[in-house]
Design an enzyme around this catalytic site. Structure first.
Site, PDB file in Angstrom:
ATOM      1  N   CYS A  54       0.700  -1.212  -0.048  1.00 29.32           N
ATOM      2  CA  CYS A  54      -0.030   0.073  -0.058  1.00 29.32           C
ATOM      3  C   CYS A  54       0.815   1.224   0.020  1.00 29.32           C
ATOM      4  CB  CYS A  54      -1.026  -0.076   1.118  1.00 29.32           C
ATOM      5  SG  CYS A  54      -0.133  -0.093   2.852  1.00 29.32           S
ATOM      6  N   ASP A 182      -7.344   5.848  -0.690  1.00 28.98           N
ATOM      7  CA  ASP A 182      -6.949   4.721  -0.150  1.00 28.98           C
ATOM      8  C   ASP A 182      -6.303   3.896  -0.960  1.00 28.98           C
ATOM      9  OD1 ASP A 182      -6.732   2.153   0.969  1.00 28.98           O
ATOM     10  OD2 ASP A 182      -8.466   2.419   2.097  1.00 28.98           O
ATOM     11  N   HIS A 184      -5.676   0.591  -1.185  1.00 31.10           N
ATOM     12  CA  HIS A 184      -5.913  -1.014  -0.905  1.00 31.10           C
ATOM     13  C   HIS A 184      -6.943  -1.678  -1.836  1.00 31.10           C
ATOM     14  CE1 HIS A 184      -4.135   0.368   2.825  1.00 31.10           C
ATOM     15  NE2 HIS A 184      -3.862  -0.779   2.749  1.00 31.10           N
TER      16      HIS A 184
END
Length: 224
Positions: A54, A182, A184
Site C-alpha cells: 500500500c 486509499d 487498498h
C-alpha cells in the site's frame, strides 16, 4: 539512480477525488490538492502486492503528481517508479540491505520521502505525531501545506499500518476531516464515483483515526 523509466499504466484514473461531496457535518474551509495525479492501487500494474504494497502505491500516486507538475517545464519528465525500482533505490541509498530488493517488505512515510527526493530531487518533510488524538493539532499545518505547495501527502502509522494518501482538509480542529485516497482497492477501476461510493476515496473525520497509533505524514516540498 536507476535509468529505468516505465510508462504509467493506461488504465489508471486521474484525480479520483473530484466530484466527492464535502462532509455534511463539517462546515468550514475546504482545501484540496492542486494539480493532476493518477490513482495507483493494489495490482494496478500486474504486480501482486496485496497485503504489503500500500505505501508503494501511495508513493507512486505522489510521484505521478510530481510527474504532471514537471511536465509543465520539462519535455521528458520521469514517470513514477515501479515497485522493483523503489526497492533497488532504497538499497542503493543504503537505507535497506540487499535482500530487500525483490522482497514483500513494507515501507513507510520516511522511505516514501527518501524516494521522492531520490527520483525527482524533491525534498520532503516528515511530521510525526504520537497518537491519532493529535491530528487536530496538525490541521493548520496541513492546510498551509495544501495552500502553499498543493502536493498530496502520505500518511502512515504503526497500529494503523494501512498507508493512505491525504488529498485535502475540511474544517478545523476536532471537527476536521481529511480527504483520504486509499490504495487498498483491487480490481478494474472504471469510474471515480464508484471508488467514492465504496469508500476508497472519502472524507474521514479526525476522530476516526486510532488513538493508540503514531502517525507520520510525508509532505513533498515541490517548488515550481
Amino acid at each position: 539512480m536507476s535509468s529505468a523509466d516505465h510508462k504509467m499504466p493506461k488504465s489508471l484514473l486521474k484525480n479520483v477525488h473530484e466530484g466527492l461531496s464535502p462532509p455534511c457535518d463539517s462546515p468550514g474551509e475546504i482545501i484540496t490538492v492542486r494539480g493532476d495525479y493518477l490513482y495507483y492501487h493494489y495490482v494496478c500494474d500486474g504486480v501482486e502486492d496485496r497485503g504489503w504494497g500500500c505505501a508503494y502505491r501511495t508513493l507512486q500516486t505522489l510521484c505521478s503528481w510530481v510527474h504532471f507538475r514537471q511536465r509543465q517545464t520539462s519535455a521528458d519528465p520521469r514517470h513514477p517508479p515501479t515497485i522493483p525500482d523503489i526497492q533497488r533505490a532504497l538499497v542503493e541509498m543504503q537505507d535497506k540491505q540487499a535482500r530487500f530488493a525483490g522482497s514483500r517488505d513494507w515501507i513507510g512515510s520516511v522511505e516514501v520521502g527518501l524516494c521522492i527526493d531520490y527520483f525527482y530531487d524533491v525534498p520532503c518533510r516528515i511530521v510525526h505525531i504520537n497518537s491519532g488524538r493529535e491530528i487536530p493539532d496538525k490541521i493548520p499545518e496541513l492546510m498551509e501545506h495544501f495552500r502553499s505547495i498543493g502536493s498530496p501527502v502520505m500518511m502512515g502509522g504503526d497500529t494503523d499500518n494501512s498507508s493512505k494518501g491525504i488529498f485535502g482538509v475540511c474544517g478545523a480542529g476536532n471537527d476536521a476531516h481529511l480527504l483520504i485516497v486509499d490504495p487498498h482497492y483491487h480490481g478494474t477501476v472504471q469510474d471515480p464515483l464508484a471508488l467514492q461510493r465504496d469508500g476508497w476515496v472519502k472524507w474521514q473525520h479526525v476522530r476516526e483515526f486510532k488513538s493508540d497509533s503514531f502517525y507520520n505524514f510525508c509532505l513533498p516540498l515541490y517548488k515550481q
